[in-house]
Motif scaffolding. Structure first.
Motif, PDB file in Angstrom:
ATOM      1  N   PHE A   1      42.947  48.441  21.112  1.00  0.00           N
ATOM      2  CA  PHE A   1      42.031  48.206  20.010  1.00  0.00           C
ATOM      3  C   PHE A   1      40.824  47.464  20.562  1.00  0.00           C
TER       4      PHE A   1
ATOM      5  N   CYS B   1      38.603  45.320  18.846  1.00  0.00           N
ATOM      6  CA  CYS B   1      38.222  44.589  17.641  1.00  0.00           C
ATOM      7  C   CYS B   1      38.226  43.097  17.937  1.00  0.00           C
TER       8      CYS B   1
ATOM      9  N   GLU C   1      41.802  43.593   8.594  1.00  0.00           N
ATOM     10  CA  GLU C   1      42.780  44.677   8.516  1.00  0.00           C
ATOM     11  C   GLU C   1      43.424  44.915   9.878  1.00  0.00           C
TER      12      GLU C   1
ATOM     13  N   MET D   1      44.849  47.232  12.591  1.00  0.00           N
ATOM     14  CA  MET D   1      44.565  48.608  12.987  1.00  0.00           C
ATOM     15  C   MET D   1      45.707  49.150  13.843  1.00  0.00           C
ATOM     16  N   GLU D   2      45.789  50.474  13.918  1.00  0.00           N
ATOM     17  CA  GLU D   2      46.786  51.099  14.771  1.00  0.00           C
ATOM     18  C   GLU D   2      46.261  52.425  15.297  1.00  0.00           C
ATOM     19  N   ASN D   3      46.816  52.861  16.408  1.00  0.00           N
ATOM     20  CA  ASN D   3      46.461  54.152  16.986  1.00  0.00           C
ATOM     21  C   ASN D   3      47.444  55.212  16.510  1.00  0.00           C
TER      22      ASN D   3
ATOM     23  N   THR E   1      41.997  55.543  16.077  1.00  0.00           N
ATOM     24  CA  THR E   1      42.286  54.219  15.529  1.00  0.00           C
ATOM     25  C   THR E   1      42.006  54.218  14.034  1.00  0.00           C
ATOM     26  N   VAL E   2      43.020  53.833  13.259  1.00  0.00           N
ATOM     27  CA  VAL E   2      42.889  53.843  11.798  1.00  0.00           C
ATOM     28  C   VAL E   2      43.409  52.524  11.232  1.00  0.00           C
ATOM     29  N   GLY E   3      42.983  52.221  10.025  1.00  0.00           N
ATOM     30  CA  GLY E   3      43.469  51.026   9.346  1.00  0.00           C
ATOM     31  C   GLY E   3      44.849  51.258   8.762  1.00  0.00           C
ATOM     32  N   THR E   4      45.638  50.193   8.689  1.00  0.00           N
ATOM     33  CA  THR E   4      46.998  50.300   8.154  1.00  0.00           C
ATOM     34  C   THR E   4      47.077  49.938   6.678  1.00  0.00           C
TER      35      THR E   4
ATOM     36  N   TYR F   1      46.835  43.427   5.997  1.00  0.00           N
ATOM     37  CA  TYR F   1      45.849  42.457   6.471  1.00  0.00           C
ATOM     38  C   TYR F   1      46.516  41.233   7.094  1.00  0.00           C
TER      39      TYR F   1
END
Length: 334
Positions: free
Chosen positions: A21, A23, A97, A99-101, A126-129, A132
Motif C-alpha cells: 500500500f 498510503c 479507511e 485498504m487491501e489488494n 488496491t481497494v477500500g474495505t 476504518y
C-alpha cells in the motif's frame, strides 16, 4: 502434482498477505488515560493471550516475535479490522479507511488434458474495505507492511524451500483460526473505549515502530507462570492433556477431537522429579472414521512448552497460556 499445488498455494497466500500500500499516514501517539498499574486487560481464554498481555504491559522483552515477523503483521492487521467492525463509534473523526489488494486478473495454466496445473495473479488493484482505523495505528501498520514487503522475496524462498513446508502451512492456518476467535472475543472482554484498550493500542503502535513501550511495573501472570517452576505434588495429567488437546482442536480444519478420550499417559521426569515430557493417545473423528492419535507435550522449567501431534511431529503448537497459568497455580493437582 500435490507439491506443485502446495507451493502455489503458499506463494499466492504470501503475495496476498504481503500486498503493498502506498498510503503514508503521519505518526502521532494515541491518547489514552494513563492510569498507572490500576488498569487491566482481560486476556483470559484468548489464543494469543500472552502476546496481548505483554504488549499491554509494555514488556516487549517477553514477546517471542519481532515486528518483522508475518505473525505480528497478521495479528496487527486482524486487530485493526476487528476494532473497525466492532467499535466504529470509538474511532476518531479523522479515521482512515483500511485498504487491501485484490486480484483482478489471473493467469491459469493447464496441461494437455485441460487440467489446471497453476493459477497465478498477474494484476492487482488496491481497494477500500469499508472498515476504518485510527490514523496513527494504521500508519504504524503500514510501516510494518512496508518492511515486510521489502523482504517478501526472501520470506517466500524460505517458506518454499522449508522441508517442513506442509506442516508450517497447516500451522499458519491453525493460528489464523485461533486469531479469528480472539478477535471475536477481545471486545467482549474489554470495552472498546476502555483505558486498557487505549494502552494496548499505543503499545501496539510503539512495538510496530520499534520504539520504547509505555511500561507497567506489574509483571504479567504469564511471565510469572513461566518462572514458577511448575506446581508441586501429583498432577492430573490426563485432565491437563485432555484440556490442552481440546483447546488445540478448536483450530483444526477437518478432524474433531473426542473429549475426554485421552489414554495411556506416559510421564517422563528429570532427576528432581519434575515432568519433562508427556506422551498419550487420544481419539478423534475424521472423514467418517474414529481414529487414534498420539500427542507429545514437552516441558520447560516445569511448564508445558510445546505440543506435538502425530500427523505433524515437527510442528510445535503453543499451549493455551491461560491453562498454563492455572496449571502453575496448582489447579490440576490431584
Amino acid at each position: 502434482m500435490k507439491n506443485t499445488y502446495l507451493k502455489n498455494s503458499v506463494l499466492i497466500m504470501i503475495v496476498m498477505f504481503l500486498g503493498s500500500f502506498n498510503c503514508p499516514v503521519e505518526q502521532h501517539p494515541i491518547s489514552f488515560i494513563k492510569s498507572g498499574d490500576s488498569i487491566e486487560l482481560n486476556t483470559d481464554g484468548l489464543y494469543c493471550a500472552e502476546f496481548f498481555d505483554y504488549v499491554f504491559r509494555g514488556h516487549f522483552e517477553n514477546i517471542d516475535m519481532t515486528r518483522e515477523d508475518n505473525e505480528f503483521l497478521s495479528i496487527f492487521g486482524q486487530y485493526l479490522r476487528a476494532f473497525g467492525r466492532r467499535c466504529p463509534n470509538a474511532l476518531p473523526a479523522d479515521k482512515v479507511e483500511i485498504m487491501e489488494n485484490v486480484c483482478v486478473k489471473e493467469r491459469v495454466t493447464t496441461n494437455g488434458y485441460g487440467v489446471e496445473t497453476d493459477r497465478t495473479c498477474v494484476q492487482w488493484k488496491t481497494v477500500g474495505t469499508g472498515i476504518y482505523a485510527r490514523p496513527e495505528l494504521y500508519g504504524a501498520y503500514l510501516t510494518v507492511l512496508d518492511i515486510q514487503n521489502r523482504d517478501a522475496l526472501r520470506t517466500t524462498i524460505e517458506i518454499m524451500t522449508d522441508p517442513n513446508a506442509m506442516g508450517n502451512t497447516v500451522d499458519i492456518a491453525h493460528k489464523a483460526k485461533g486469531l479469528a476467535t480472539d478477535m471475536s472475543l477481545i471486545f467482549n472482554l474489554n470495552a472498546c473505549n476502555s483505558p486498557s484498550i487505549g494502552r494496548l493500542e499505543e503499545n501496539l503502535r510503539l512495538f510496530a515502530l520499534d520504539k520504547p513501550a509505555v511500561q507497567m511495573k506489574e509483571r504479567s501472570k504469564y511471565e510469572k507462570m513461566k518462572n514458577s517452576g511448575g506446581p508441586n505434588g501429583e498432577q492430573d495429567f490426563e485432565r491437563l492433556i485432555d484440556e490442552l488437546v481440546d483447546d488445540q482442536a478448536k483450530t483444526w480444519a477437518f478432524n474433531r477431537y473426542v473429549p475426554k478420550s485421552v489414554s495411556s499417559v506416559k510421564k517422563y521426569t528429570n532427576t528432581m522429579g519434575r515432568p519433562t515430557e508427556l506422551v498419550a493417545n487420544y481419539r478423534y473423528n475424521g472423514f467418517k472414521t474414529n481414529s487414534t492419535g498420539t500427542v507429545r507435550i514437552i516441558f520447560e522449567n516445569g511448564i508445558p512448552k510445546c505440543i506435538y501431534f502425530f500427523d505433524f511431529p515437527n510442528n510445535c503448537k503453543t499451549p493455551n497460556a491461560s491453562m498454563l497459568a492455572s496449571y502453575a497455580k496448582g489447579e490440576y493437582s490431584k
